[in-house]
Design a protein around this motif. Structure first.
Motif, PDB file in Angstrom:
ATOM      1  N   ALA A 193      -3.496  21.957  52.682  1.00  0.00           N
ATOM      2  CA  ALA A 193      -2.824  21.249  53.773  1.00  0.00           C
ATOM      3  C   ALA A 193      -1.617  21.990  54.361  1.00  0.00           C
ATOM      4  CB  ALA A 193      -2.400  19.860  53.297  1.00  0.00           C
ATOM      5  N   VAL A 194      -0.769  22.597  53.512  1.00  0.00           N
ATOM      6  CA  VAL A 194       0.446  23.243  54.037  1.00  0.00           C
ATOM      7  C   VAL A 194       0.067  24.471  54.870  1.00  0.00           C
ATOM      8  CG1 VAL A 194       2.642  24.326  53.457  1.00  0.00           C
ATOM      9  CG2 VAL A 194       1.809  22.364  52.115  1.00  0.00           C
ATOM     10  N   ALA A 195      -0.858  25.264  54.350  1.00  0.00           N
ATOM     11  CA  ALA A 195      -1.306  26.454  55.080  1.00  0.00           C
ATOM     12  C   ALA A 195      -2.013  26.060  56.379  1.00  0.00           C
ATOM     13  CB  ALA A 195      -2.234  27.290  54.207  1.00  0.00           C
ATOM     14  N   TRP A 196      -2.787  24.993  56.306  1.00  0.00           N
ATOM     15  CA  TRP A 196      -3.511  24.528  57.497  1.00  0.00           C
ATOM     16  C   TRP A 196      -2.523  24.020  58.560  1.00  0.00           C
ATOM     17  CZ3 TRP A 196      -7.043  25.039  60.755  1.00  0.00           C
ATOM     18  CH2 TRP A 196      -7.486  24.006  61.603  1.00  0.00           C
ATOM     19  N   ALA A 197      -1.472  23.334  58.135  1.00  0.00           N
ATOM     20  CA  ALA A 197      -0.464  22.863  59.086  1.00  0.00           C
ATOM     21  C   ALA A 197       0.164  24.057  59.807  1.00  0.00           C
ATOM     22  CB  ALA A 197       0.612  22.048  58.364  1.00  0.00           C
ATOM     23  N   ARG A 198       0.481  25.106  59.032  1.00  0.00           N
ATOM     24  CA  ARG A 198       1.048  26.318  59.630  1.00  0.00           C
ATOM     25  C   ARG A 198       0.106  26.924  60.657  1.00  0.00           C
ATOM     26  NH1 ARG A 198       2.409  28.493  54.614  1.00  0.00           N
ATOM     27  NH2 ARG A 198       4.585  28.066  54.098  1.00  0.00           N
ATOM     28  N   GLU A 199      -1.177  26.949  60.299  1.00  0.00           N
ATOM     29  CA  GLU A 199      -2.135  27.547  61.230  1.00  0.00           C
ATOM     30  C   GLU A 199      -2.276  26.706  62.507  1.00  0.00           C
ATOM     31  OE1 GLU A 199      -6.005  28.646  59.727  1.00  0.00           O
ATOM     32  OE2 GLU A 199      -6.720  29.088  61.775  1.00  0.00           O
ATOM     33  N   VAL A 230       5.244  20.203  54.106  1.00  0.00           N
ATOM     34  CA  VAL A 230       4.795  20.531  55.462  1.00  0.00           C
ATOM     35  C   VAL A 230       5.984  20.616  56.415  1.00  0.00           C
ATOM     36  CG1 VAL A 230       3.408  19.737  57.431  1.00  0.00           C
ATOM     37  CG2 VAL A 230       2.473  19.620  55.116  1.00  0.00           C
ATOM     38  N   ALA A 231       6.947  19.686  56.284  1.00  0.00           N
ATOM     39  CA  ALA A 231       8.114  19.706  57.176  1.00  0.00           C
ATOM     40  C   ALA A 231       8.903  21.008  57.023  1.00  0.00           C
ATOM     41  CB  ALA A 231       9.017  18.502  56.890  1.00  0.00           C
TER      42      ALA A 231
END
Lengths: 253, 197
Positions: free
Chosen positions: A153-159, A190-191
């Motif tokens: 999720a965190v990497a996907w949010a960045r992308e 994520v924030a």
């Protein structure tokens, strides 16, 4: 100073508002237009319609519903669910949405975020991410939380942000509807990882949970649904607590 | 009173149309041609899209619109519509109307876009409606050459920029009054009453 936002989410299906627990067990809770207007009056900062229609027939009612709402609602309206292509986004905006959230379609084809941002501006492109905890990480799921993906999720949010999303709507599948609070660890991770606003979603059971999402979770906005529709608390009561906690909050009195 | 929205692409025009129509005697129409859009009593430049594509749509009627504004056509530019009233933008190619001197550049804040409710500091645009908080959704802002046109400022993190500019009968707002609840709608109506009539 930019204020923190309280966003009211209405899950719509076949033109009605419904609410389930952990994405299942749907109950009818009212008329979307009337509910949206009531929440604006009560001081909600935004309204989100999440269309969870299962069939094309049910979904056809969405654009008419958005248009009828936009003509009477004078706060921002986000529409998500069933938005797959740039054409869908254009149609949603034309119908009266101010922002569009994209979930499964972005996982299937991440370029859609860039195409929408270039055509309509990043400020109307919301990346919606549904995540479920697995050990110390969070796995992204699509199709209303039913389908696991290979994405973290965190990497996907960045992308998503790198590809053009102007906002991230982050839902914890584990917490959704459980009313025990947002997944603060996920929200904070994520924030801290992205520079666009993050909306905490899934799990608010009371005003303290909302405050924790904004403070400990570091979210810019918090999304609430069931606890308002069920009358457990009010927009005013939540905002009073947020203000008393020292957060910048829009006053409507 | 004929109010014309110049439609230069995508975006929600419903809320803005309805906000304008709440004022009595107002007849709102949407016009895609910039040359025909100036045949009106009040021109509105709405707020969603990207500068480059909007400037391209504006280009064939740019001189006519600029000249109409200089001659006193009342105009309300919202968000991107405000930015189109300036000379040019880092967001995209093409010329704005150049009614206000200055360039549009990206916010220098960490959190971009700015999305949400922020202040309008010392709003002195209109006498009938003062806005203190409004809804913003943007990544770019107008940098004015002459600060005297600024009738309200705002700040996102460390970046301070004009929330509202006004010169004569032309008003530009970085926020969305049509999305700023009842006080935003009151601002739109006061504009029609004070500036346009």
């Amino acid at each position: 100073m930019l204020t923190r936002r309280l966003i009211v989410c209405l899950d719509v299906k076949g033109g009605r508002v419904v609410k389930g627990v952990r994405f299942e067990g749907l109950r009818d809770v009212g008329d979307p237009v009337e509910l949206a207007l009531r929440y604006e009056q009560e001081g909600a900062d935004e309204v989100t319609f999440l269309d969870i229609s299962a069939s094309a027939e049910e979904r056809d009612t969405l654009w008419d519903l958005v248009r009828r709402t936009a003509e009477r609602l004078f706060i921002p309206l986000t529409v998500g669910g069933g938005v797959r292509t740039v054409e869908d986004v254009g149609r949603a905006l034309r119908s009266g949405a101010d922002k569009v959230s994209i979930n499964s379609a972005a996982v299937a084809r991440p370029e859609v975020l860039t195409e929408c941002a270039e055509r309509f501006g990043a400020q109307c492109v919301v990346a919606s991410i549904d995540a479920r905890k697995e050990g110390s990480r969070w796995r992204v799921h699509t199709h209303g939380g039913r389908k696991p993906t290979e994405l973290e999720a965190v990497a996907w949010a960045r992308e998503c942000v790198a590809r053009g999303a102007g906002e991230v709507l982050l839902t914890s599948i584990d917490q959704d509807g459980a009313r025990s609070g947002y997944d603060l660890e996920l929200t904070r991770a994520v924030a801290d990882a992205v520079d666009v606003p993050v909306i905490a979603s899934g799990g608010a059971g009371n005003a303290e949970h909302v405050r924790d999402g904004l403070t400990r979770g570091g979210a810019d906005a918090a999304l609430v649904a069931g606890i308002l529709h069920d009358g457990l608390t009010t927009v005013g009561a939540i905002k009073s607590l947020l203000r008393a906690s020292g957060l910048p909050i829009r006053s409507t009195t | 009173m004929r109010v014309t929205l110049f439609d230069y692409g995508a975006g929600n025009l419903h809320s803005l149309t309805k906000a304008l129509a709440t004022e009595e005697g107002v007849d709102v129409r949407v016009e895609e041609s910039p040359a025909r859009a100036v045949d009106t009593d009040v021109l509105v430049l709405p707020g969603v899209g990207a500068f480059g594509s909007a400037a391209a749509r504006l280009a064939p009627g740019r001189d006519a619109m600029r000249s109409a504004l200089e001659k006193g056509l009342p105009c309300l530019g919202i968000c991107l519509g405000m930015q189109l009233l300036f000379d040019s933008s880092d967001e995209g190619e093409g010329a704005g109307l150049g009614y206000f001197a200055g360039r549009v550049t990206r916010l220098t804040s960490r959190r971009v876009p700015q999305i949400g409710w922020n202040q309008v500091e010392g709003d002195r645009t209109l006498s009938g409606a003062k806005l203190d908080t409004a809804y913003y959704a943007h990544s770019f802002v107008c940098r004015v050459e002459d600060a005297s046109v600024v009738t309200g400022w705002t700040t996102h993190e460390e970046d301070r920029f004009p929330a509202v500019v006004r010169r004569g009968r032309v008003v530009g707002v970085q926020f969305h009054p049509e999305k700023s609840s009842s006080s935003g709608v009151a601002f739109v109506r006061a504009f029609l009453r004070e500036v346009a009539s």
